[in-house]
Design a protein around this motif. Structure first.
Motif, PDB file in Angstrom:
ATOM      1  N   ASP A 235     -19.299 -26.320  -7.568  1.00 56.25           N
ATOM      2  CA  ASP A 235     -19.128 -26.492  -9.018  1.00 56.25           C
ATOM      3  C   ASP A 235     -19.430 -27.936  -9.365  1.00 56.25           C
ATOM      4  O   ASP A 235     -19.895 -28.707  -8.523  1.00 56.25           O
ATOM      5  CB  ASP A 235     -17.716 -26.087  -9.461  1.00 56.25           C
ATOM      6  CG  ASP A 235     -16.624 -26.784  -8.662  1.00 56.25           C
ATOM      7  OD1 ASP A 235     -16.803 -27.983  -8.323  1.00 56.25           O
ATOM      8  OD2 ASP A 235     -15.592 -26.143  -8.358  1.00 56.25           O
ATOM      9  N   TYR A 236     -19.145 -28.299 -10.606  1.00 58.97           N
ATOM     10  CA  TYR A 236     -19.491 -29.651 -11.058  1.00 58.97           C
ATOM     11  C   TYR A 236     -18.460 -30.696 -10.621  1.00 58.97           C
ATOM     12  O   TYR A 236     -18.729 -31.894 -10.685  1.00 58.97           O
ATOM     13  CB  TYR A 236     -19.592 -29.678 -12.590  1.00 58.97           C
ATOM     14  CG  TYR A 236     -20.775 -28.910 -13.137  1.00 58.97           C
ATOM     15  CD1 TYR A 236     -22.063 -29.425 -13.046  1.00 58.97           C
ATOM     16  CD2 TYR A 236     -20.588 -27.677 -13.753  1.00 58.97           C
ATOM     17  CE1 TYR A 236     -23.148 -28.717 -13.547  1.00 58.97           C
ATOM     18  CE2 TYR A 236     -21.672 -26.962 -14.262  1.00 58.97           C
ATOM     19  CZ  TYR A 236     -22.948 -27.487 -14.148  1.00 58.97           C
ATOM     20  OH  TYR A 236     -24.018 -26.790 -14.651  1.00 58.97           O
ATOM     21  N   GLU A 291     -24.803 -35.032 -17.147  1.00 59.65           N
ATOM     22  CA  GLU A 291     -24.649 -34.102 -18.265  1.00 59.65           C
ATOM     23  C   GLU A 291     -25.719 -34.294 -19.325  1.00 59.65           C
ATOM     24  O   GLU A 291     -25.653 -33.670 -20.395  1.00 59.65           O
ATOM     25  CB  GLU A 291     -23.266 -34.258 -18.892  1.00 59.65           C
ATOM     26  CG  GLU A 291     -22.138 -33.936 -17.918  1.00 59.65           C
ATOM     27  CD  GLU A 291     -20.754 -34.068 -18.536  1.00 59.65           C
ATOM     28  OE1 GLU A 291     -20.207 -33.036 -18.961  1.00 59.65           O
ATOM     29  OE2 GLU A 291     -20.260 -35.203 -18.610  1.00 59.65           O
ATOM     30  N   THR A 292     -26.679 -35.157 -19.053  1.00 64.66           N
ATOM     31  CA  THR A 292     -27.748 -35.398 -20.010  1.00 64.66           C
ATOM     32  C   THR A 292     -28.905 -34.439 -19.765  1.00 64.66           C
ATOM     33  O   THR A 292     -28.896 -33.660 -18.801  1.00 64.66           O
ATOM     34  CB  THR A 292     -28.246 -36.849 -19.903  1.00 64.66           C
ATOM     35  OG1 THR A 292     -28.997 -37.001 -18.685  1.00 64.66           O
ATOM     36  CG2 THR A 292     -27.087 -37.831 -19.911  1.00 64.66           C
ATOM     37  N   PRO A 370     -30.864 -34.455 -11.116  1.00 64.06           N
ATOM     38  CA  PRO A 370     -31.531 -33.717 -12.198  1.00 64.06           C
ATOM     39  C   PRO A 370     -30.622 -33.543 -13.413  1.00 64.06           C
ATOM     40  O   PRO A 370     -29.394 -33.676 -13.340  1.00 64.06           O
ATOM     41  CB  PRO A 370     -31.862 -32.379 -11.544  1.00 64.06           C
ATOM     42  CG  PRO A 370     -31.817 -32.639 -10.081  1.00 64.06           C
ATOM     43  CD  PRO A 370     -30.772 -33.677  -9.885  1.00 64.06           C
ATOM     44  N   LYS A 371     -31.216 -33.201 -14.519  1.00 63.22           N
ATOM     45  CA  LYS A 371     -30.466 -32.981 -15.756  1.00 63.22           C
ATOM     46  C   LYS A 371     -29.507 -31.804 -15.596  1.00 63.22           C
ATOM     47  O   LYS A 371     -29.783 -30.834 -14.899  1.00 63.22           O
ATOM     48  CB  LYS A 371     -31.425 -32.728 -16.910  1.00 63.22           C
ATOM     49  CG  LYS A 371     -32.312 -31.493 -16.720  1.00 63.22           C
ATOM     50  CD  LYS A 371     -33.307 -31.352 -17.844  1.00 63.22           C
ATOM     51  CE  LYS A 371     -34.176 -30.106 -17.611  1.00 63.22           C
ATOM     52  NZ  LYS A 371     -35.188 -29.937 -18.690  1.00 63.22           N
ATOM     53  N   TYR A 411     -25.441 -28.773  -7.434  1.00 59.01           N
ATOM     54  CA  TYR A 411     -24.936 -27.631  -8.214  1.00 59.01           C
ATOM     55  C   TYR A 411     -25.375 -27.793  -9.660  1.00 59.01           C
ATOM     56  O   TYR A 411     -25.147 -28.847 -10.245  1.00 59.01           O
ATOM     57  CB  TYR A 411     -23.414 -27.550  -8.141  1.00 59.01           C
ATOM     58  CG  TYR A 411     -22.880 -26.343  -8.898  1.00 59.01           C
ATOM     59  CD1 TYR A 411     -22.825 -25.098  -8.288  1.00 59.01           C
ATOM     60  CD2 TYR A 411     -22.472 -26.465 -10.233  1.00 59.01           C
ATOM     61  CE1 TYR A 411     -22.354 -23.987  -8.984  1.00 59.01           C
ATOM     62  CE2 TYR A 411     -22.008 -25.362 -10.923  1.00 59.01           C
ATOM     63  CZ  TYR A 411     -21.958 -24.126 -10.298  1.00 59.01           C
ATOM     64  OH  TYR A 411     -21.499 -23.023 -10.983  1.00 59.01           O
ATOM     65  N   PRO A 412     -26.000 -26.767 -10.254  1.00 60.45           N
ATOM     66  CA  PRO A 412     -26.477 -25.536  -9.624  1.00 60.45           C
ATOM     67  C   PRO A 412     -27.577 -25.828  -8.612  1.00 60.45           C
ATOM     68  O   PRO A 412     -28.184 -26.893  -8.637  1.00 60.45           O
ATOM     69  CB  PRO A 412     -27.018 -24.721 -10.790  1.00 60.45           C
ATOM     70  CG  PRO A 412     -26.579 -25.408 -12.035  1.00 60.45           C
ATOM     71  CD  PRO A 412     -26.318 -26.814 -11.694  1.00 60.45           C
ATOM     72  N   SER A 413     -27.849 -24.857  -7.756  1.00 58.54           N
ATOM     73  CA  SER A 413     -28.749 -25.105  -6.641  1.00 58.54           C
ATOM     74  C   SER A 413     -30.193 -24.761  -6.927  1.00 58.54           C
ATOM     75  O   SER A 413     -31.015 -24.798  -6.034  1.00 58.54           O
ATOM     76  CB  SER A 413     -28.282 -24.313  -5.418  1.00 58.54           C
ATOM     77  OG  SER A 413     -28.248 -22.917  -5.723  1.00 58.54           O
TER      78      SER A 413
END
Length: 453
Positions: A235-236, A291-292, A370-371, A411-413
């Motif tokens: 998860d985050y 989170e961008t 990544p975004k 995450y996500p993968s």
């Protein structure tokens, strides 16, 4: 032959060292053969290893022991003895063989009131070698059952060490010198050791050529576990500390390969074997949630587990060295068993090189996040500790950080595009740090590591 009546209490018997069909164990029981008392030669005593039949049934001596002075060595000195392992159906040649004959090396013919002594070299059958010499308290040949020779593939050539004793002043017609036997430097995974015997020659000068001396060889026993499971980000949230899987590997070291600041006899009684444990786990060195809607580079600095002071302390207290053969200097002048040991390369993190143990600078890890993604960066760390048989720890523990084991979980993968701005930014950082950047292969994103200056 005079046999000492005061035999020390038996230690708890250790499990034998097994090499093919050879069993190696140790005894602290001896029979006195002869001493220089009454002669004008320097004081010394010859002893015969005499393990109790109920404690070590079927074990033979590899040669007699020569010790300066006249003190009783029972319960004080430890020496190796050997036995044939029963291997039904095996096609291997026997590990041990009786000598076919003996060759006279020296005999005492001096003062009339001094008991007689003669020293003999066992003549081994083809394919076997003798690791010591045998004495008698007369001038007759020893019994062929007084000693055993070892199959040649179970030993290594050794060197003559320092002088133990010579017969100067004895008045004997023959001259004689006895030298310690020193094993060569061990290669990775081996322990080379002498049984405690001596090499005797006619004359007073150490031979310059091959010594015809031998040492026993054993592989360091390893107990290996499956590698720790690779952490996965589910998860985050930032992973909790201590949730990672661990794997413990054990290298078993015989008593004589460890300095434990005890008399060898006491050390053998208390801990005939030591466990060098290596516990591996993946340690979280960074977590970032982006989170961008734009990928961004993130940098973490992770200290290494290596510590030069701790390593020096461990080596000083135990004599054990991780990245090379040990001991650097002899452990004790009363430790008859001389050895050279070297840990397996994989166990010591030296499969590629030993440079990792001297790299103490913090490690810098830079990755593209990544975004709308969270990433966690892990690194494999190993924790070493040396344990006695009673479970107590020797000296200090120490650690190692494996530079080749940095991994990243996302995450996500789902696969994402790698940001092209990562590498130029990392290159600028590396140039300022005056260090090389090493790209690591990853599945989803660019990760580079570096060592901080």
């Amino acid at each position: 032959m005079t046999i000492e009546e005061n035999i020390a209490a038996l230690p708890r018997q250790m499990e034998p060292i097994i090499q093919d069909n050879l069993l190696i164990n140790f005894t602290m029981e001896f029979s006195r053969i002869w001493s220089t008392n009454g002669s004008k030669a320097k004081s010394a005593t010859f002893w015969r290893p005499a393990p109790a039949p109920d404690a070590l049934p079927g074990y033979f001596s590899l040669g007699d022991v020569l010790v300066p002075g006249d003190a009783n060595i029972n319960g004080e000195i430890v020496t190796a003895v050997v036995c044939e392992k029963d291997m039904k159906g095996s096609k291997s040649a026997k590990a041990l063989a009786a000598p076919v004959d003996f060759e006279l090396v020296w005999k005492e013919t001096g003062a009339p009131n001094v008991p007689r002594l003669s020293i003999w070299r066992p003549l081994a059958p083809v394919g076997y070698v003798a690791l010591g010499q045998v004495c008698t308290n007369d001038h007759c040949k020893p019994s062929l059952n007084s000693v055993r020779c070892v199959r040649v593939d179970l030993v290594v050539a050794a060197n003559l060490g320092e002088l133990i004793w010579n017969d100067k002043g004895s008045g004997a017609k023959m001259s004689f010198s006895a030298f310690a036997i020193e094993p060569p430097t061990a290669t990775a995974g081996d322990i080379l050791f002498t049984p405690g015997t001596f090499a005797g020659i006619q004359g007073y000068s150490k031979p310059a050529g091959p010594s015809m001396a031998y040492a026993l060889r054993m592989l360091i026993p390893l107990q290996l576990s499956a590698p720790p499971q690779v952490p996965v980000l589910n998860d985050y949230a930032k992973p909790a500390v201590g949730e990672s899987d661990v794997a413990t590997h054990v290298a078993r070291l015989p008593w004589f390969a460890v300095r434990d600041h005890a008399h060898p006899g006491e050390q053998f009684r208390n801990s005939p074997c030591y466990a060098l444990k290596r516990t591996d786990e993946y340690v979280l060195i960074g977590h970032e949630r982006n989170e961008t809607d734009t990928s961004r580079a993130t940098k973490w600095t992770a200290p290494r587990a290596q510590n030069a002071m701790t390593m020096r302390m461990f080596q000083s207290l135990t004599a054990v060295e991780i990245n090379k053969a040990w001991p650097s200097t002899p452990l004790s002048d009363v430790r008859v068993t001389r050895f050279s040991a070297c840990l397996p390369k994989d166990f010591a993190h030296m499969k590629a090189s030993s440079n990792g143990w001297t790299e103490l600078r913090p490690q810098v890890v830079i990755a593209m996040v990544p975004k709308q993604t969270a990433v966690a960066v892990y690194q494999l760390q190993s924790h070493y500790e040396l344990i006695r048989e009673d479970g107590t720890q020797v000296a200090v523990d120490f650690g190692y950080t494996d530079d080749d084991s940095v991994l990243l979980s996302q995450y996500p993968s789902e696969p994402v595009e790698v940001a092209e701005t990562c590498l130029p930014m990392v290159s600028d950082f590396a140039q300022n740090a005056e260090a090389d950047v090493i790209p690591l292969p990853t599945t989803d994103m660019a990760v580079v590591i570096d060592s901080a200056p």
